[in-house]
Design an enzyme around this catalytic site. Structure first.
Site, PDB file in Angstrom:
ATOM      1  N   HIS A 193      45.009  12.140  29.225  1.00 34.25           N
ATOM      2  CA  HIS A 193      43.710  11.692  28.717  1.00 34.25           C
ATOM      3  C   HIS A 193      43.103  10.775  29.777  1.00 34.25           C
ATOM      4  O   HIS A 193      43.238   9.552  29.721  1.00 34.25           O
ATOM      5  CB  HIS A 193      43.850  10.969  27.379  1.00 34.25           C
ATOM      6  CG  HIS A 193      43.773  11.884  26.202  1.00 34.25           C
ATOM      7  ND1 HIS A 193      42.633  12.594  25.899  1.00 34.25           N
ATOM      8  CD2 HIS A 193      44.684  12.216  25.272  1.00 34.25           C
ATOM      9  CE1 HIS A 193      42.844  13.326  24.812  1.00 34.25           C
ATOM     10  NE2 HIS A 193      44.084  13.120  24.417  1.00 34.25           N
ATOM     11  N   ASP A 248      41.012  10.103  24.054  1.00 31.39           N
ATOM     12  CA  ASP A 248      41.983   9.516  23.136  1.00 31.39           C
ATOM     13  C   ASP A 248      41.360   8.344  22.387  1.00 31.39           C
ATOM     14  O   ASP A 248      41.557   8.179  21.182  1.00 31.39           O
ATOM     15  CB  ASP A 248      43.241   9.087  23.887  1.00 31.39           C
ATOM     16  CG  ASP A 248      42.942   8.216  25.109  1.00 31.39           C
ATOM     17  OD1 ASP A 248      41.790   8.218  25.601  1.00 31.39           O
ATOM     18  OD2 ASP A 248      43.875   7.541  25.595  1.00 31.39           O
ATOM     19  N   TYR A 293      26.479  23.605  30.178  1.00 26.67           N
ATOM     20  CA  TYR A 293      25.939  22.675  29.181  1.00 26.67           C
ATOM     21  C   TYR A 293      24.489  22.334  29.516  1.00 26.67           C
ATOM     22  O   TYR A 293      24.123  22.184  30.682  1.00 26.67           O
ATOM     23  CB  TYR A 293      26.731  21.374  29.147  1.00 26.67           C
ATOM     24  CG  TYR A 293      28.222  21.540  28.933  1.00 26.67           C
ATOM     25  CD1 TYR A 293      28.745  22.669  28.299  1.00 26.67           C
ATOM     26  CD2 TYR A 293      29.109  20.566  29.347  1.00 26.67           C
ATOM     27  CE1 TYR A 293      30.095  22.807  28.099  1.00 26.67           C
ATOM     28  CE2 TYR A 293      30.470  20.694  29.152  1.00 26.67           C
ATOM     29  CZ  TYR A 293      30.965  21.829  28.534  1.00 26.67           C
ATOM     30  OH  TYR A 293      32.312  21.958  28.341  1.00 26.67           O
ATOM     31  N   GLU A 299      41.067  -1.780  25.820  1.00 28.62           N
ATOM     32  CA  GLU A 299      41.106  -1.431  24.401  1.00 28.62           C
ATOM     33  C   GLU A 299      40.231  -2.326  23.541  1.00 28.62           C
ATOM     34  O   GLU A 299      39.982  -2.006  22.372  1.00 28.62           O
ATOM     35  CB  GLU A 299      42.548  -1.427  23.905  1.00 28.62           C
ATOM     36  CG  GLU A 299      43.344  -0.272  24.507  1.00 28.62           C
ATOM     37  CD  GLU A 299      44.800  -0.257  24.102  1.00 28.62           C
ATOM     38  OE1 GLU A 299      45.390   0.846  24.049  1.00 28.62           O
ATOM     39  OE2 GLU A 299      45.364  -1.341  23.851  1.00 28.62           O
TER      40      GLU A 299
END
Length: 393
Positions: free
Chosen positions: A102, A107, A298, A372
């Site tokens: 990842h 994630d 895309y 985080e």
């Protein structure tokens, strides 16, 4: 009072969001192969209350939450796939799947949207309208997972959609927003130039595809500099070229491949013809032939200004004016565009860089990581934006 209730539930789940992120980081799966990832997402969502879970396409998960009152329907999307990269980080939660990582933050995206689903499901009685949580496979590989989900009807009945991307080009605590075009289309081309090989000391007896290739590569940039409005952002990059086997042989063929990035859909339509016109002119002028292939990938990510304004106001109310970064569009691609072609919405960047913690590596790098602390910031923005969007529009 409502804010106190929201914050109480966020406090309940924020540590679990970190745990979820670390779990999914350990078990990454490549695009179109997210079998165990989808199963785990479904398992976690099933442990919440008030959600109706479905699997509209392979390796996807969709969860619907119906509020207690009447309102709009909002979709919130997370991508779930990883990349074919060998991780070089040495964490307790480093990838356990060799050669897969990842390395783009998906994630974290999974964990953030799971946390959002938890909070909103716990506060169902306070919620008006509906929220649909979309966990989408294969963002990294065209044609992407979004297109197939849209074709399967995942946006039926949806009024708005929002998504976010953890972004290590912004420091943690910053939130990047763009009104209108935000990310570029992601199209590819392949070219084979067919000449006539021979001895390198006798080039007059050959049709040299290497020399012709050099002129083609150089002249393709004239599309950007001389054919298009200079204020229109366009990138044409040749990222691969292959031809020849040794120093004293002119080969028969040269192959190359490249990408085109554009923000304006009308400009995008002009590119294939312009590429082939220049290729054809140069190649035929030098007595060679060619094979040309162009594939639209895309589309550009074009944010709806009304939805962006709601997310901007929410961010300011939570973190202050100083948290906002009104950034320039970026020329990377994102298949979130498939959703925005159908319903209005907003895509934002949530800063995840932290130099003091050594979190400095770019996306798709084998030492990529996120701060985080960004997980809780993104979670809070999505939760409060959801309440605003289902009620006010």
């Amino acid at each position: 009072m409502m804010r106190e209730e929201i914050e109480k539930v966020i406090e309940e789940v924020k540590d679990r969001v970190v745990e979820w992120r670390r779990y999914f980081h350990q078990y990454p799966e490549l695009s179109f192969h997210e079998v165990k990832t989808a199963e785990k997402i479904s398992e976690i969502l099933s442990s919440f209350s008030n959600l109706e879970i479905s699997r509209p396409v392979q390796n996807s998960v969709v969860a619907d939450l119906k509020g207690a009152g009447e309102g709009k329907t909002l979709a919130i999307r997370s991508d779930i796939d990883a990349l074919p990269i060998k991780e070089e980080n040495e964490f307790e939660f480093s990838s356990k799947n060799p050669g897969v990582m990842h390395a783009c933050g998906h994630d974290g995206h999974i964990a953030i949207v799971l946390g959002t689903a938890y909070v909103l499901s716990r506060l169902k009685d306070k919620l008006k309208g509906k929220v649909r949580f979309i966990f989408q496979p294969a963002e990294e590989v065209p044609p992407g997972g979004a297109k197939e989900l849209v074709e399967k009807g995942v946006l039926e009945g949806v009024d708005y959609i929002i998504g976010q991307h953890l972004w290590t080009y912004l420091p943690v605590g910053k939130v990047g927003i763009v009104y209108g075009p935000m990310m570029a289309s992601d199209d590819i081309f392949r070219l084979k130039i067919i000449g006539k090989g021979g001895h390198a000391a006798m080039p007059h007896q050959t049709v040299d595809p290497i020399a012709i290739s050099a002129q083609v590569i150089s002249n393709l940039q004239y599309i950007v500099s001389r054919e298009l409005d200079p204020i229109e952002p366009v990138v044409i990059t040749v990222g691969k070229i292959a031809g020849g086997t040794t120093d004293n042989v002119i080969p028969n063929e040269v192959e190359m491949a490249g990408t085109v990035r554009v923000l304006n859909p009308e400009v995008r339509k002009k590119i294939p013809e312009a590429l082939e016109r220049i290729i054809k002119g140069i190649v035929t002028a030098h007595r060679a032939s060619y094979e040309f292939y162009f594939e639209f990938g895309y589309g550009p990510v074009i944010n709806d200004e009304r939805v962006v304004k709601i997310v901007e106001d929410v961010t300011k109310s939570l973190y202050g004016e100083e948290a906002l970064e009104k950034i320039k569009p970026v020329m990377v691609g994102e298949d979130f565009s498939a959703y925005l072609e159908k319903v209005p919405g907003a895509f934002i960047f949530v800063g995840a860089k932290n130099e003091e913690k050594g979190i400095i590596y770019p996306h798709h790098h084998p030492r990529f990581n996120i701060d985080e602390d960004a997980l809780e910031i993104a979670l809070r923005i999505l939760v409060y934006s959801a309440f605003e969007l289902v009620e006010k529009f």
